[in-house]
Design a protein around this motif. Sequence first.
Motif, short mmCIF file in Angstrom:
data_model
loop_
_atom_site.label_atom_id
_atom_site.label_comp_id
_atom_site.label_asym_id
_atom_site.label_seq_id
_atom_site.Cartn_x
_atom_site.Cartn_y
_atom_site.Cartn_z
N TYR A 95 0.86 -1.57 3.60
CA TYR A 95 1.53 -0.33 3.99
C TYR A 95 2.88 -0.64 4.60
O TYR A 95 3.86 0.06 4.36
CB TYR A 95 0.66 0.48 4.97
CG TYR A 95 -0.54 1.10 4.31
CD1 TYR A 95 -0.42 2.29 3.63
CD2 TYR A 95 -1.77 0.49 4.36
CE1 TYR A 95 -1.51 2.87 3.00
CE2 TYR A 95 -2.88 1.05 3.74
CZ TYR A 95 -2.74 2.24 3.06
OH TYR A 95 -3.82 2.81 2.44
N ASP A 96 2.95 -1.71 5.39
CA ASP A 96 4.23 -2.11 5.97
C ASP A 96 5.22 -2.47 4.87
O ASP A 96 6.37 -2.04 4.89
CB ASP A 96 4.06 -3.33 6.89
CG ASP A 96 3.18 -3.05 8.09
OD1 ASP A 96 3.04 -1.87 8.45
OD2 ASP A 96 2.66 -4.02 8.67
N ASP A 97 4.78 -3.26 3.89
CA ASP A 97 5.64 -3.67 2.80
C ASP A 97 6.09 -2.48 1.96
O ASP A 97 7.24 -2.40 1.54
CB ASP A 97 4.93 -4.68 1.89
CG ASP A 97 4.65 -6.01 2.58
OD1 ASP A 97 5.31 -6.29 3.61
OD2 ASP A 97 3.78 -6.73 2.11
N PHE A 98 5.17 -1.55 1.71
CA PHE A 98 5.47 -0.42 0.84
C PHE A 98 6.35 0.62 1.54
O PHE A 98 7.28 1.14 0.95
CB PHE A 98 4.16 0.23 0.37
CG PHE A 98 4.34 1.28 -0.68
CD1 PHE A 98 4.49 0.91 -2.01
CD2 PHE A 98 4.37 2.63 -0.37
CE1 PHE A 98 4.65 1.87 -3.01
CE2 PHE A 98 4.52 3.59 -1.34
CZ PHE A 98 4.67 3.21 -2.67
N TYR A 99 6.03 0.92 2.80
CA TYR A 99 6.72 2.01 3.49
C TYR A 99 7.86 1.55 4.40
O TYR A 99 8.58 2.37 4.92
CB TYR A 99 5.72 2.84 4.30
CG TYR A 99 4.84 3.68 3.42
CD1 TYR A 99 5.37 4.75 2.71
CD2 TYR A 99 3.49 3.40 3.27
CE1 TYR A 99 4.57 5.53 1.88
CE2 TYR A 99 2.68 4.17 2.45
CZ TYR A 99 3.23 5.23 1.76
OH TYR A 99 2.44 6.00 0.95
N GLY A 100 8.00 0.27 4.64
CA GLY A 100 9.12 -0.18 5.46
C GLY A 100 8.74 -1.25 6.44
O GLY A 100 7.60 -1.72 6.49
N LYS A 101 9.69 -1.63 7.25
CA LYS A 101 9.53 -2.70 8.22
C LYS A 101 8.46 -2.35 9.26
O LYS A 101 8.50 -1.26 9.83
CB LYS A 101 10.86 -2.97 8.91
CG LYS A 101 10.85 -4.13 9.84
CD LYS A 101 12.23 -4.38 10.41
CE LYS A 101 12.17 -5.55 11.37
NZ LYS A 101 13.48 -5.78 11.98
N PRO A 102 7.53 -3.26 9.52
CA PRO A 102 6.48 -2.97 10.51
C PRO A 102 7.03 -2.97 11.93
O PRO A 102 8.03 -3.62 12.23
CB PRO A 102 5.49 -4.12 10.32
CG PRO A 102 6.31 -5.23 9.78
CD PRO A 102 7.38 -4.58 8.93
N LEU A 103 6.36 -2.22 12.78
CA LEU A 103 6.68 -2.24 14.21
C LEU A 103 5.96 -3.41 14.85
O LEU A 103 4.82 -3.71 14.52
CB LEU A 103 6.22 -0.93 14.86
CG LEU A 103 6.88 0.33 14.34
CD1 LEU A 103 6.25 1.55 15.00
CD2 LEU A 103 8.37 0.31 14.63
#
Length: 159
Positions: A128-136
């Motif tokens: 989900y981090d890779d698909f939707y953007g940079k992880p927090l």
Amino acid sequence: MTPEQIKEFGQERWVAGYLRQLRNLEPPEEGFIGSVSLGSSMDDRLGHNRFGPFHKVADFHDYLRFGGPLETWNYDPVYWEYTKMYFAEFSFYQTFFAAVVGEPGIEKYPKELRAERDIWRVVNPWQYDDFYGKPLIHGGRLQGGGSLCNDEGTWAGGN
């Protein structure tokens, strides 16, 4: 905890009662999925990015499927807290799960749990981090988990 305390913990006045109260809360609008402040949410089950809010359950499910189609999906997300509790369990949670599974006052979602387990086998939460953007990153660490229970929610992790 003693075996009697564990059993009592899962009963109506504790976990089952709290779950019933949470499930009886009315969302601010039908189909809303988000934080109590009506903003985005965060759940390690879905990586480390904030997500939502969603104003339709279908939009939340679309997010879970990375936008992919699922023509026959027509369920409410009421299963979430039940399946989520199995996501990052450890051996010291075994007594808690036994109390929940053994309590008839807590609604179980075995079909939804099996579906979640299928997703967990295929989709790593970091996708989900890779698909939707940079992880927090909180405190310099990312956290995740994996399940040690079988498809019925029964402990399978050993001691």
